[in-house]
Design a protein around this motif. Structure first.
Motif, PDB file in Angstrom:
ATOM      1  N   ALA A   1       0.830  -1.210   0.000  1.00 62.01           N
ATOM      2  CA  ALA A   1       0.000   0.000   0.000  1.00 62.01           C
ATOM      3  C   ALA A   1       0.860   1.254   0.000  1.00 62.01           C
ATOM      4  O   ALA A   1       0.538   2.242  -0.676  1.00 62.01           O
ATOM      5  CB  ALA A   1      -0.924  -0.008   1.220  1.00 62.01           C
ATOM      6  N   THR A   2       1.962   1.218   0.731  1.00 63.71           N
ATOM      7  CA  THR A   2       2.869   2.362   0.789  1.00 63.71           C
ATOM      8  C   THR A   2       3.511   2.621  -0.561  1.00 63.71           C
ATOM      9  O   THR A   2       3.551   3.769  -1.041  1.00 63.71           O
ATOM     10  CB  THR A   2       3.952   2.124   1.863  1.00 63.71           C
ATOM     11  N   GLU A   3       4.006   1.570  -1.194  1.00 65.99           N
ATOM     12  CA  GLU A   3       4.634   1.726  -2.512  1.00 65.99           C
ATOM     13  C   GLU A   3       3.619   2.184  -3.549  1.00 65.99           C
ATOM     14  O   GLU A   3       3.913   3.066  -4.368  1.00 65.99           O
ATOM     15  CB  GLU A   3       5.264   0.397  -2.948  1.00 65.99           C
ATOM     16  N   LEU A   4       2.427   1.621  -3.513  1.00 64.68           N
ATOM     17  CA  LEU A   4       1.403   2.023  -4.474  1.00 64.68           C
ATOM     18  C   LEU A   4       1.030   3.491  -4.307  1.00 64.68           C
ATOM     19  O   LEU A   4       0.887   4.230  -5.281  1.00 64.68           O
ATOM     20  CB  LEU A   4       0.157   1.147  -4.314  1.00 64.68           C
TER      21      LEU A   4
ATOM     22  N   LEU B   1       6.145  -1.563 -11.431  1.00 68.20           N
ATOM     23  CA  LEU B   1       6.249  -2.666 -10.472  1.00 68.20           C
ATOM     24  C   LEU B   1       6.160  -4.008 -11.195  1.00 68.20           C
ATOM     25  O   LEU B   1       5.620  -4.099 -12.294  1.00 68.20           O
ATOM     26  CB  LEU B   1       5.133  -2.576  -9.419  1.00 68.20           C
ATOM     27  N   ARG B   2       6.648  -5.015 -10.532  1.00 66.04           N
ATOM     28  CA  ARG B   2       6.553  -6.371 -11.096  1.00 66.04           C
ATOM     29  C   ARG B   2       5.227  -7.008 -10.658  1.00 66.04           C
ATOM     30  O   ARG B   2       5.182  -7.984  -9.910  1.00 66.04           O
ATOM     31  CB  ARG B   2       7.736  -7.215 -10.629  1.00 66.04           C
ATOM     32  N   VAL B   3       4.156  -6.437 -11.132  1.00 66.60           N
ATOM     33  CA  VAL B   3       2.816  -6.937 -10.842  1.00 66.60           C
ATOM     34  C   VAL B   3       2.288  -7.601 -12.097  1.00 66.60           C
ATOM     35  O   VAL B   3       2.400  -7.044 -13.203  1.00 66.60           O
ATOM     36  CB  VAL B   3       1.877  -5.787 -10.403  1.00 66.60           C
TER      37      VAL B   3
ATOM     38  N   CYS C   1      -1.430   2.300 -13.617  1.00 67.48           N
ATOM     39  CA  CYS C   1      -0.207   2.586 -14.376  1.00 67.48           C
ATOM     40  C   CYS C   1       1.036   2.279 -13.554  1.00 67.48           C
ATOM     41  O   CYS C   1       2.025   1.740 -14.080  1.00 67.48           O
ATOM     42  CB  CYS C   1      -0.183   4.059 -14.802  1.00 67.48           C
ATOM     43  N   HIS C   2       1.005   2.633 -12.295  1.00 70.23           N
ATOM     44  CA  HIS C   2       2.175   2.362 -11.467  1.00 70.23           C
ATOM     45  C   HIS C   2       2.459   0.866 -11.399  1.00 70.23           C
ATOM     46  O   HIS C   2       3.618   0.440 -11.447  1.00 70.23           O
ATOM     47  CB  HIS C   2       1.973   2.933 -10.066  1.00 70.23           C
ATOM     48  N   GLN C   3       1.404   0.082 -11.315  1.00 66.55           N
ATOM     49  CA  GLN C   3       1.594  -1.364 -11.258  1.00 66.55           C
ATOM     50  C   GLN C   3       2.077  -1.925 -12.585  1.00 66.55           C
ATOM     51  O   GLN C   3       2.948  -2.798 -12.628  1.00 66.55           O
ATOM     52  CB  GLN C   3       0.278  -2.032 -10.856  1.00 66.55           C
TER      53      GLN C   3
ATOM     54  N   SER D   1       2.015  -2.734 -24.442  1.00 68.63           N
ATOM     55  CA  SER D   1       3.363  -2.240 -24.725  1.00 68.63           C
ATOM     56  C   SER D   1       4.183  -2.270 -23.443  1.00 68.63           C
ATOM     57  O   SER D   1       3.641  -2.130 -22.337  1.00 68.63           O
ATOM     58  CB  SER D   1       3.316  -0.807 -25.277  1.00 68.63           C
ATOM     59  N   ASN D   2       5.489  -2.437 -23.594  1.00 65.44           N
ATOM     60  CA  ASN D   2       6.332  -2.511 -22.399  1.00 65.44           C
ATOM     61  C   ASN D   2       6.706  -1.109 -21.916  1.00 65.44           C
ATOM     62  O   ASN D   2       6.512  -0.118 -22.640  1.00 65.44           O
ATOM     63  CB  ASN D   2       7.575  -3.373 -22.659  1.00 65.44           C
TER      64      ASN D   2
END
Length: 452
Positions: free
Chosen positions: A46-49, A93-95, A87-89, A130-131
């Motif tokens: 949750a903090t990273e997100l 991130l490796r999600v 988008c952040h994930q 897309s990567n």
């Protein structure tokens, strides 16, 4: 029942509160994590997100605009929150793609209409095809200049990027602009400071701070569980703030009976350090704060010091007329935009506007005028801001000093180098500008002055 994980729900709740009610993420997030009873792993997610999404909001908005084919100001704000979080994930991130998309769609169902849910799914499917490097190239292709490309890639408003560049150009270090922007997006290590006379640095976990003789930098753990911190004998405090206080207290030996003033003392971190330094030399500190609630924070910060310094509630701009030539040393930690602490308060970069800088100028000048009037001849005054913006730092000092030939600048870098545990890489000049990328501190500006 929503299939979105508790960590994502907490992150979205905080992001929405930041947007809707100007909440502070660093204050609200721990409350929401505790209320949701998240495990350590979920609390970390949750903090990273939360922080990652807020830091990179500008970049993610550029991606969303390309993927959706519309400007983000035409997207319903609650859905835009969901898209930014996704988008952040997807990009940082490796999600797993299916987890990021599916759970974001579930969140969209809670905050938007059926058509908005379909829109969210379509945009995220487009982004996921897309990567991250391909998206970076597309975003940078929209930039109209190299400066705008850096602002987009590292998610800073263009006006902030230009302000940082201006200061670095003046230092002859324009090549460090990208490093400065990158540093704003890296979570800082927690720093602690001992209060002299109450604790010793060896009591604290972590490694000795490279510059502050009173500080340590932690590599992990909860700083509020450190005994010296819970007892008020040490504090969580950025190393730059420690140095700003020490420049004033250790510029020259303390004479017993000196009277010191912290003119804008809230929330009390520098006041506590100055009060301890003053007590050790037989001096007395008075802490002034205009906001009563912040004055209470100051009282709490200095409670462990005996005798406790006096905390006054009052307008700092009138102290000079009320107490002319009264104080031997004065710290003016002026209200500012806080652009030097963006790594701690990632949402601040999106809240501030160029007009905020201009709006603060008259207050900063009035406070400096008041501090000069309150300073005894031969006294020391430190003008400090947690901002590198020239209009809040050098320009304020220069404009006020033009009216006061009796006030002169001291060689602040020389003073600080004599205090610091290790050599500091400082730009030439009579002021100090600290940087996250260069010193690992907040971007504190420090100018030491004296009065004839």
């Amino acid at each position: 029942m929503s299939r979105a994980t508790p960590a994502r729900r907490v992150a979205l709740d905080v992001i929405r509160a930041v947007r809707e009610s100007d909440a502070y993420a660093n204050l609200l997030l721990p409350v929401r994590i505790g209320r949701a009873k998240l495990s350590d792993a979920d609390a970390g997610l949750a903090t990273e997100l939360t922080y990652g999404t807020l830091r990179m909001q500008g970049y993610y908005d550029a991606v969303i605009a390309i993927a959706s084919g519309r400007s983000v100001d035409r997207i319903d704000p609650p859905i835009l929150d969901v898209l930014r979080l996704a988008c952040h994930q997807l990009l940082s991130l490796r999600v797993a793609t299916h987890a990021a998309v599916d759970e974001s769609v579930e969140l969209a169902k809670e905050v938007g209409s059926r058509s908005a849910v379909g829109f969210t799914n379509g945009v995220l499917r487009t982004i996921s095809r897309s990567n991250p490097e391909e998206w970076r190239e597309r975003v940078l292709a929209t930039a109209r200049s190299g400066e705008e490309a850096l602002a987009l890639e590292h998610s800073h408003p263009l006006w902030v990027t230009r302000a940082i560049r201006q200061v670095l150009v003046a230092e002859g270090r324009e090549s460090e602009l990208e490093a400065a922007l990158i540093a704003d997006n890296v979570a800082p290590r927690v720093s602690l400071a001992v209060l002299p006379g109450l604790a010793h640095r060896v009591e604290l976990p972590g490694t000795p701070a490279p510059y502050s003789p009173l500080g340590v930098r932690l590599s992990g753990g909860d700083p509020l569980r450190v005994p010296a911190v819970t007892e008020g004998r040490a504090r969580v405090q950025d190393e730059g703030s420690q140095l700003a206080a020490l420049v004033l207290s250790r510029a020259r030996p303390v004479e017993p009976g000196e009277l010191w003033l912290d003119l804008c003392a809230g929330p009390g971190g520098k006041a506590a350090l100055l009060a301890a330094e003053a007590a050790g030399g037989g001096a007395t500190l008075i802490a002034n704060e205009v906001v009563p609630a912040r004055a209470e924070l100051v009282r709490s910060a200095v409670a462990a010091i005996s005798p406790a310094p006096e905390v006054r509630v009052g307008d700092g701009t009138t102290v000079g007329s009320e107490h002319p030539a009264h104080f031997d040393r004065i710290l003016l930690d002026a209200p500012c935009t806080g652009l030097g602490a963006l790594r701690r308060r990632p949402e601040a970069r999106w809240r501030k506007q160029p007009g905020d800088v201009a709006g603060l100028g008259p207050l900063q000048s009035a406070l400096l005028e008041s501090a000069i009037a309150a300073l005894k001849p031969g006294g020391l005054l430190a003008y400090v801001t947690c901002s590198p913006h020239a209009a809040e730092t050098k320009s304020i000092v220069a404009s006020v000093l033009r009216k006061h030939p009796e006030v002169s600048r001291l060689d602040t870098p020389a003073v600080l180098q004599a205090i610091a545990s290790e050599p500091l890489d400082l730009a030439p000049g009579d002021h100090v500008q600290l940087w996250p990328h260069r010193h690992g501190t907040d971007a504190m500006f420090i100018q030491l002055l004296t009065k004839a």
